[in-house]
Scaffold this motif. Sequence first.
Motif, PDB file in Angstrom:
ATOM      1  N   PHE A 412      50.123  48.522  43.946  1.00  0.00           N
ATOM      2  CA  PHE A 412      49.069  47.572  44.295  1.00  0.00           C
ATOM      3  C   PHE A 412      47.793  48.307  44.675  1.00  0.00           C
ATOM      4  CE2 PHE A 412      46.558  45.223  47.339  1.00  0.00           C
ATOM      5  CZ  PHE A 412      46.473  43.959  46.787  1.00  0.00           C
ATOM      6  N   PHE A 413      47.926  49.353  45.509  1.00  0.00           N
ATOM      7  CA  PHE A 413      46.730  50.054  45.986  1.00  0.00           C
ATOM      8  C   PHE A 413      46.006  50.736  44.826  1.00  0.00           C
ATOM      9  CE2 PHE A 413      44.394  53.533  48.050  1.00  0.00           C
ATOM     10  CZ  PHE A 413      43.693  52.802  48.996  1.00  0.00           C
ATOM     11  N   ILE A 414      46.773  51.351  43.928  1.00  0.00           N
ATOM     12  CA  ILE A 414      46.149  51.992  42.761  1.00  0.00           C
ATOM     13  C   ILE A 414      45.429  50.951  41.910  1.00  0.00           C
ATOM     14  CG2 ILE A 414      46.632  53.202  40.589  1.00  0.00           C
ATOM     15  CD1 ILE A 414      48.967  54.577  42.098  1.00  0.00           C
ATOM     16  N   LEU A 415      46.098  49.819  41.672  1.00  0.00           N
ATOM     17  CA  LEU A 415      45.493  48.752  40.871  1.00  0.00           C
ATOM     18  C   LEU A 415      44.267  48.175  41.564  1.00  0.00           C
ATOM     19  CD1 LEU A 415      45.904  47.217  38.228  1.00  0.00           C
ATOM     20  CD2 LEU A 415      47.335  45.585  39.460  1.00  0.00           C
ATOM     21  N   TYR A 416      44.316  48.068  42.899  1.00  0.00           N
ATOM     22  CA  TYR A 416      43.182  47.558  43.667  1.00  0.00           C
ATOM     23  C   TYR A 416      41.972  48.482  43.510  1.00  0.00           C
ATOM     24  CZ  TYR A 416      40.835  45.175  47.571  1.00  0.00           C
ATOM     25  OH  TYR A 416      39.958  44.455  48.351  1.00  0.00           O
ATOM     26  N   MET A 417      42.213  49.802  43.644  1.00  0.00           N
ATOM     27  CA  MET A 417      41.112  50.756  43.523  1.00  0.00           C
ATOM     28  C   MET A 417      40.556  50.777  42.104  1.00  0.00           C
ATOM     29  SD  MET A 417      40.663  51.742  46.524  1.00  0.00           S
ATOM     30  CE  MET A 417      39.389  52.961  46.162  1.00  0.00           C
ATOM     31  N   LEU A 418      41.434  50.670  41.106  1.00  0.00           N
ATOM     32  CA  LEU A 418      40.963  50.617  39.715  1.00  0.00           C
ATOM     33  C   LEU A 418      40.135  49.355  39.467  1.00  0.00           C
ATOM     34  CD1 LEU A 418      44.100  51.875  37.720  1.00  0.00           C
ATOM     35  CD2 LEU A 418      41.886  53.027  37.922  1.00  0.00           C
ATOM     36  N   SER A 419      40.598  48.232  40.018  1.00  0.00           N
ATOM     37  CA  SER A 419      39.857  46.969  39.867  1.00  0.00           C
ATOM     38  C   SER A 419      38.489  47.069  40.522  1.00  0.00           C
ATOM     39  CB  SER A 419      40.653  45.821  40.490  1.00  0.00           C
ATOM     40  OG  SER A 419      41.903  45.665  39.866  1.00  0.00           O
ATOM     41  N   PHE A 420      38.438  47.713  41.682  1.00  0.00           N
ATOM     42  CA  PHE A 420      37.163  47.909  42.383  1.00  0.00           C
ATOM     43  C   PHE A 420      36.221  48.767  41.548  1.00  0.00           C
ATOM     44  CE2 PHE A 420      35.150  51.155  45.269  1.00  0.00           C
ATOM     45  CZ  PHE A 420      33.990  50.436  45.501  1.00  0.00           C
ATOM     46  N   LEU A 442      33.274  45.162  45.737  1.00  0.00           N
ATOM     47  CA  LEU A 442      34.198  45.268  46.873  1.00  0.00           C
ATOM     48  C   LEU A 442      34.272  43.967  47.653  1.00  0.00           C
ATOM     49  CD1 LEU A 442      36.058  47.083  48.452  1.00  0.00           C
ATOM     50  CD2 LEU A 442      34.087  48.000  49.684  1.00  0.00           C
ATOM     51  N   SER A 443      33.132  43.306  47.827  1.00  0.00           N
ATOM     52  CA  SER A 443      33.100  42.041  48.553  1.00  0.00           C
ATOM     53  C   SER A 443      33.840  40.949  47.797  1.00  0.00           C
ATOM     54  CB  SER A 443      31.645  41.609  48.782  1.00  0.00           C
ATOM     55  OG  SER A 443      31.585  40.296  49.284  1.00  0.00           O
ATOM     56  N   SER A 444      33.646  40.882  46.479  1.00  0.00           N
ATOM     57  CA  SER A 444      34.304  39.847  45.677  1.00  0.00           C
ATOM     58  C   SER A 444      35.804  40.082  45.604  1.00  0.00           C
ATOM     59  CB  SER A 444      33.713  39.825  44.265  1.00  0.00           C
ATOM     60  OG  SER A 444      32.329  39.522  44.293  1.00  0.00           O
ATOM     61  N   LEU A 445      36.206  41.307  45.355  1.00  0.00           N
ATOM     62  CA  LEU A 445      37.625  41.625  45.242  1.00  0.00           C
ATOM     63  C   LEU A 445      38.347  41.428  46.573  1.00  0.00           C
ATOM     64  CD1 LEU A 445      39.757  42.725  43.227  1.00  0.00           C
ATOM     65  CD2 LEU A 445      39.223  45.020  44.081  1.00  0.00           C
ATOM     66  N   GLY A 446      37.681  41.773  47.671  1.00  0.00           N
ATOM     67  CA  GLY A 446      38.288  41.625  48.989  1.00  0.00           C
ATOM     68  C   GLY A 446      38.073  40.269  49.619  1.00  0.00           C
ATOM     69  N   PHE A 474      35.718  36.162  38.712  1.00  0.00           N
ATOM     70  CA  PHE A 474      37.011  36.692  38.275  1.00  0.00           C
ATOM     71  C   PHE A 474      37.589  37.645  39.320  1.00  0.00           C
ATOM     72  CE2 PHE A 474      39.267  40.224  36.112  1.00  0.00           C
ATOM     73  CZ  PHE A 474      40.376  39.509  35.658  1.00  0.00           C
ATOM     74  N   LEU A 475      36.745  38.505  39.890  1.00  0.00           N
ATOM     75  CA  LEU A 475      37.202  39.439  40.929  1.00  0.00           C
ATOM     76  C   LEU A 475      37.691  38.681  42.159  1.00  0.00           C
ATOM     77  CD1 LEU A 475      34.454  42.236  40.768  1.00  0.00           C
ATOM     78  CD2 LEU A 475      36.771  42.312  39.823  1.00  0.00           C
ATOM     79  N   MET A 476      36.988  37.598  42.507  1.00  0.00           N
ATOM     80  CA  MET A 476      37.437  36.770  43.636  1.00  0.00           C
ATOM     81  C   MET A 476      38.841  36.220  43.380  1.00  0.00           C
ATOM     82  SD  MET A 476      34.111  34.408  44.427  1.00  0.00           S
ATOM     83  CE  MET A 476      32.455  35.080  44.364  1.00  0.00           C
ATOM     84  N   LEU A 477      39.060  35.741  42.164  1.00  0.00           N
ATOM     85  CA  LEU A 477      40.345  35.127  41.824  1.00  0.00           C
ATOM     86  C   LEU A 477      41.482  36.137  41.905  1.00  0.00           C
ATOM     87  CD1 LEU A 477      41.884  32.615  40.777  1.00  0.00           C
ATOM     88  CD2 LEU A 477      41.454  33.476  38.461  1.00  0.00           C
ATOM     89  N   ILE A 478      41.313  37.295  41.263  1.00  0.00           N
ATOM     90  CA  ILE A 478      42.412  38.266  41.271  1.00  0.00           C
ATOM     91  C   ILE A 478      42.621  38.831  42.674  1.00  0.00           C
ATOM     92  CG2 ILE A 478      42.101  38.844  38.846  1.00  0.00           C
ATOM     93  CD1 ILE A 478      40.852  41.505  39.705  1.00  0.00           C
ATOM     94  N   GLY A 479      41.530  38.948  43.439  1.00  0.00           N
ATOM     95  CA  GLY A 479      41.676  39.429  44.817  1.00  0.00           C
ATOM     96  C   GLY A 479      42.419  38.433  45.684  1.00  0.00           C
ATOM     97  N   ARG A 480      42.101  37.164  45.551  1.00  0.00           N
ATOM     98  CA  ARG A 480      42.746  36.127  46.357  1.00  0.00           C
ATOM     99  C   ARG A 480      44.222  35.986  46.015  1.00  0.00           C
ATOM    100  NH1 ARG A 480      45.490  33.551  48.832  1.00  0.00           N
ATOM    101  NH2 ARG A 480      45.184  31.559  49.895  1.00  0.00           N
ATOM    102  N   LEU A 481      44.564  36.159  44.754  1.00  0.00           N
ATOM    103  CA  LEU A 481      45.945  35.972  44.321  1.00  0.00           C
ATOM    104  C   LEU A 481      46.701  37.296  44.200  1.00  0.00           C
ATOM    105  CD1 LEU A 481      45.550  33.089  41.717  1.00  0.00           C
ATOM    106  CD2 LEU A 481      46.095  32.963  44.149  1.00  0.00           C
ATOM    107  N   GLU A 482      46.208  38.331  44.901  1.00  0.00           N
ATOM    108  CA  GLU A 482      46.937  39.598  45.050  1.00  0.00           C
ATOM    109  C   GLU A 482      47.153  40.344  43.729  1.00  0.00           C
ATOM    110  OE1 GLU A 482      48.981  40.370  48.472  1.00  0.00           O
ATOM    111  OE2 GLU A 482      47.000  39.596  48.903  1.00  0.00           O
ATOM    112  N   LEU A 483      46.193  40.293  42.840  1.00  0.00           N
ATOM    113  CA  LEU A 483      46.137  41.086  41.611  1.00  0.00           C
ATOM    114  C   LEU A 483      47.260  40.802  40.619  1.00  0.00           C
ATOM    115  CD1 LEU A 483      45.104  44.609  42.994  1.00  0.00           C
ATOM    116  CD2 LEU A 483      43.630  42.751  42.261  1.00  0.00           C
TER     117      LEU A 483
END
Length: 498
Positions: A412-420, A442-446, A474-483
């Motif tokens: 998850f953390f690797i995917l989160y950083m890649l998404s960011f 970062l704001s949208s993803l988080g 799109f970043l808001m959506l994947i961030g809210r639903l845990e990627l």
Amino acid sequence: MTKLNYKIIIYIMGLLLVFNGGFMSVSALVSAIYGENETLEILAAAGVAVFLGSLVMYLTRDHIKELRKKEGYLIVTLGWLIMAFAGTMPYMFTGAISNYTDAFFETMSGFTTTGASIMNDIEIMPKGILFWRSLTHWIGGMGIIVLAVAILPLLGIGGMQLFAAEAPGPSADKLHPRITDTAKRLWLIYVGFTGLETVLLKIAGMGWFDAVNHALSTLSTGGFSTKNASAAYWNDNPAVQWIIVFFMFIAGMNFVLSYFAFKGKFSKILKDTEFKWYASFVLGFSIIGGILIYFNADPSISSIDHPMVYGELESAFRHSTFQVLAVITTTGFVSADYTMWTPFLTIMFFGLFFLGGSAGSTSGGVKVMRHIILIRNGIMEFKRTLHPNAILPVRYNGRALQSGIVFNVLGFFILYMLSFIVGAVVLAALGLDFETAIGGALSSLGNVGPAFGDLSPVDNFAGLPALGKWWCSFLMLIGRLELFTVLILLTPFFWRNR
């Protein structure tokens, strides 16, 4: 060979549209109470949502009442998209937001509890629209899917798959063996805290309308305000801000711990590893910020609308605690422009954007639990290097974690950083400067809201290009639903019939 049960997916989309229309009708009622001209338009939006939802449910009423994990992932992701697309209707019908891209951005920001806004003048908006805006936060906070889970047994459908995909955080703790009872208890706690904060804010000096809206935004860790200056509007009323601080802290906790508190099981809270780290982070960073604000911050460049009194200990620590919690819990309320305090604090807040609240809370971000597991696994790697044959598991709450959970957190953390990184690169390619691009991603993803650069607490997202708004949505959506919940739909093996 097993095919997806498309009929039940479409049926539940209709159910969510009916829910959406029901909440819109509440906004229409608020508009009517204040005698606004937009009441009929909001009511029309509610009617369209209920009609379409009812029609879809009727046409797919003969669905097979079987729900598996694949359907669960599809229902959660498509459900959020349906809610967001339908949720634009009150804005569009009333003309409060005439551009569809802006309306979708505002709605997605609401349902994902991000709190990023394109509205330049919030205070001129009709009260019915402002209430709908706050209500999207509140619906999204605990998750419209969890609410649906509570009634799915009436339809003869088991809801565990939905709850596992939607419940905030890396694990869905259960308060009760039956998942529907769990969902009901979570919502009762959620509603109770919202009502309590509303009353306390009213007593502290807010009007009823402002109190209700800010309670809806606080418990959902959303951050939409009824004032252009956000919470800084009440900088001269410390009681209001301390109440919001308290409920931001509560909202950033695992809601299961709140349930234990109501049952008088305080020892479970105090022994919980994540709670101890979460409280320590909030306290530690608030003290650091308070000291630096007290001795270094310049009030001439740090206020929004109402000046902050520096040199006064209470003011320094109140604003530090407020902004630390607003960022850690991803609520996004603003009492001051923290990017103008000191360079060190700007870097500190940038780091806090990666933290997130507790698992099982309404906050976004990586979550404290994952950071604990990452840190402990990192320490264990040093020990494994010295003792390669030893069995050294990562422990959490006194129990050894299965390696699969640790790998999931690492993934998850690797995917989160890649998404960011990808998110920031795309925004930079659209013409945003470095600071704005990394802040916006970062704001949208988080799901935080205010960011850095041209998206700082004193600015908003109105200046983003249209493609930038869709990308941030799109970043808001994947961030809210845990990627994983969303991105797994983009993999070819998900769609194979096996």
